[in-house]
Design an enzyme around this catalytic site. Structure first.
Site, PDB file in Angstrom:
ATOM      1  N   TYR A 141      40.617  37.776  50.687  1.00  0.00           N
ATOM      2  CA  TYR A 141      40.911  36.322  49.868  1.00  0.00           C
ATOM      3  C   TYR A 141      39.741  35.484  50.145  1.00  0.00           C
ATOM      4  O   TYR A 141      39.191  34.677  49.142  1.00  0.00           O
ATOM      5  CB  TYR A 141      42.245  36.084  50.215  1.00  0.00           C
ATOM      6  CG  TYR A 141      42.859  34.706  49.329  1.00  0.00           C
ATOM      7  CD1 TYR A 141      43.148  35.186  47.948  1.00  0.00           C
ATOM      8  CD2 TYR A 141      42.490  33.570  49.674  1.00  0.00           C
ATOM      9  CE1 TYR A 141      43.752  33.884  47.039  1.00  0.00           C
ATOM     10  CE2 TYR A 141      43.033  32.499  48.932  1.00  0.00           C
ATOM     11  CZ  TYR A 141      43.740  32.701  47.562  1.00  0.00           C
ATOM     12  OH  TYR A 141      43.838  31.808  46.798  1.00  0.00           O
ATOM     13  N   HIS A 171      36.748  33.656  47.618  1.00  0.00           N
ATOM     14  CA  HIS A 171      36.515  32.142  47.425  1.00  0.00           C
ATOM     15  C   HIS A 171      35.496  31.724  47.921  1.00  0.00           C
ATOM     16  O   HIS A 171      34.853  30.690  47.746  1.00  0.00           O
ATOM     17  CB  HIS A 171      37.994  31.561  48.175  1.00  0.00           C
ATOM     18  CG  HIS A 171      39.033  31.506  46.882  1.00  0.00           C
ATOM     19  ND1 HIS A 171      40.029  32.883  47.016  1.00  0.00           N
ATOM     20  CD2 HIS A 171      39.539  30.805  46.119  1.00  0.00           C
ATOM     21  CE1 HIS A 171      40.693  32.771  46.321  1.00  0.00           C
ATOM     22  NE2 HIS A 171      40.627  31.637  45.302  1.00  0.00           N
ATOM     23  N   TYR A 191      39.541  20.665  42.186  1.00  0.00           N
ATOM     24  CA  TYR A 191      40.296  21.704  42.765  1.00  0.00           C
ATOM     25  C   TYR A 191      39.691  22.093  44.166  1.00  0.00           C
ATOM     26  O   TYR A 191      38.815  22.295  44.430  1.00  0.00           O
ATOM     27  CB  TYR A 191      40.059  22.838  41.744  1.00  0.00           C
ATOM     28  CG  TYR A 191      41.165  23.848  41.952  1.00  0.00           C
ATOM     29  CD1 TYR A 191      41.829  24.077  43.050  1.00  0.00           C
ATOM     30  CD2 TYR A 191      41.808  24.335  40.685  1.00  0.00           C
ATOM     31  CE1 TYR A 191      42.967  25.073  42.868  1.00  0.00           C
ATOM     32  CE2 TYR A 191      42.528  25.331  40.610  1.00  0.00           C
ATOM     33  CZ  TYR A 191      43.343  25.765  41.784  1.00  0.00           C
ATOM     34  OH  TYR A 191      44.221  26.555  41.755  1.00  0.00           O
ATOM     35  N   TRP A 218      40.070  37.854  37.343  1.00  0.00           N
ATOM     36  CA  TRP A 218      39.928  37.333  38.822  1.00  0.00           C
ATOM     37  C   TRP A 218      41.305  37.631  39.385  1.00  0.00           C
ATOM     38  O   TRP A 218      41.346  37.944  40.599  1.00  0.00           O
ATOM     39  CB  TRP A 218      39.565  35.759  38.509  1.00  0.00           C
ATOM     40  CG  TRP A 218      39.807  34.816  39.857  1.00  0.00           C
ATOM     41  CD1 TRP A 218      40.800  34.244  40.147  1.00  0.00           C
ATOM     42  CD2 TRP A 218      38.747  35.105  40.991  1.00  0.00           C
ATOM     43  NE1 TRP A 218      40.420  33.505  41.346  1.00  0.00           N
ATOM     44  CE2 TRP A 218      39.468  33.989  41.714  1.00  0.00           C
ATOM     45  CE3 TRP A 218      37.582  35.712  41.178  1.00  0.00           C
ATOM     46  CZ2 TRP A 218      38.640  33.817  43.094  1.00  0.00           C
ATOM     47  CZ3 TRP A 218      36.728  35.206  42.404  1.00  0.00           C
ATOM     48  CH2 TRP A 218      37.518  34.326  43.334  1.00  0.00           C
ATOM     49  N   TRP A 219      42.146  37.252  38.822  1.00  0.00           N
ATOM     50  CA  TRP A 219      43.659  37.319  39.270  1.00  0.00           C
ATOM     51  C   TRP A 219      43.986  38.769  39.640  1.00  0.00           C
ATOM     52  O   TRP A 219      44.896  38.876  40.749  1.00  0.00           O
ATOM     53  CB  TRP A 219      44.741  36.819  38.204  1.00  0.00           C
ATOM     54  CG  TRP A 219      44.553  35.347  37.974  1.00  0.00           C
ATOM     55  CD1 TRP A 219      44.257  34.580  39.056  1.00  0.00           C
ATOM     56  CD2 TRP A 219      44.999  34.621  36.721  1.00  0.00           C
ATOM     57  NE1 TRP A 219      44.150  33.180  38.242  1.00  0.00           N
ATOM     58  CE2 TRP A 219      44.526  33.345  37.035  1.00  0.00           C
ATOM     59  CE3 TRP A 219      45.496  35.168  35.643  1.00  0.00           C
ATOM     60  CZ2 TRP A 219      44.721  32.448  35.915  1.00  0.00           C
ATOM     61  CZ3 TRP A 219      45.618  34.055  34.590  1.00  0.00           C
ATOM     62  CH2 TRP A 219      45.308  32.919  34.724  1.00  0.00           C
TER      63      TRP A 219
END
Length: 116
Positions: free
Chosen positions: A18, A22, A41, A77-78
């Protein structure tokens, strides 16, 4: 402008995956967020809890979120990020993140002391 805060849980065994994702968020994913009027964000991490904050600057939040959901690169992406997350029980239908209510905000406006 609307401020949004959310939480999700990170699967400890997928933490490094993860974080690696990112470190280099795909440009098309970032473009979809910007096109949906999302600004500032940020995602923070405390132990295995993810905390996200962003600002919405558009006119129709629901419609703009639907454009992100319909975006093929965001969907792709998800497929990488979703398995890394454990949803909270109160996460919206099929979602991973739970919305947090805002209980206080320090505004830029300075109020006069009524007792001064």
């Amino acid at each position: 402008m609307q401020r949004i805060a959310q939480v999700a849980r990170l699967r400890p065994e997928l933490r490094e995956e993860y974080l690696a994702l990112h470190r280099e968020v795909w440009p098309d994913v970032e473009a979809a967020l910007r096109a949906a009027h999302i600004r500032n964000y940020s995602i923070f991490l405390h132990e295995d809890m993810l905390f996200a904050y962003y600002e919405y600057h558009g006119e129709d939040f629901t419609a703009d979120l639907e454009t992100i959901k319909a975006d093929p690169e965001s969907q792709r992406w998800w497929t990488f990020t979703d398995p890394c997350q454990i949803p909270w029980p109160d996460a919206a239908d099929g979602g991973r993140w739970s919305d947090l209510p805002e209980i206080w905000h320090l505004s830029d406006e300075v109020k006069e002391d009524p007792d001064a």
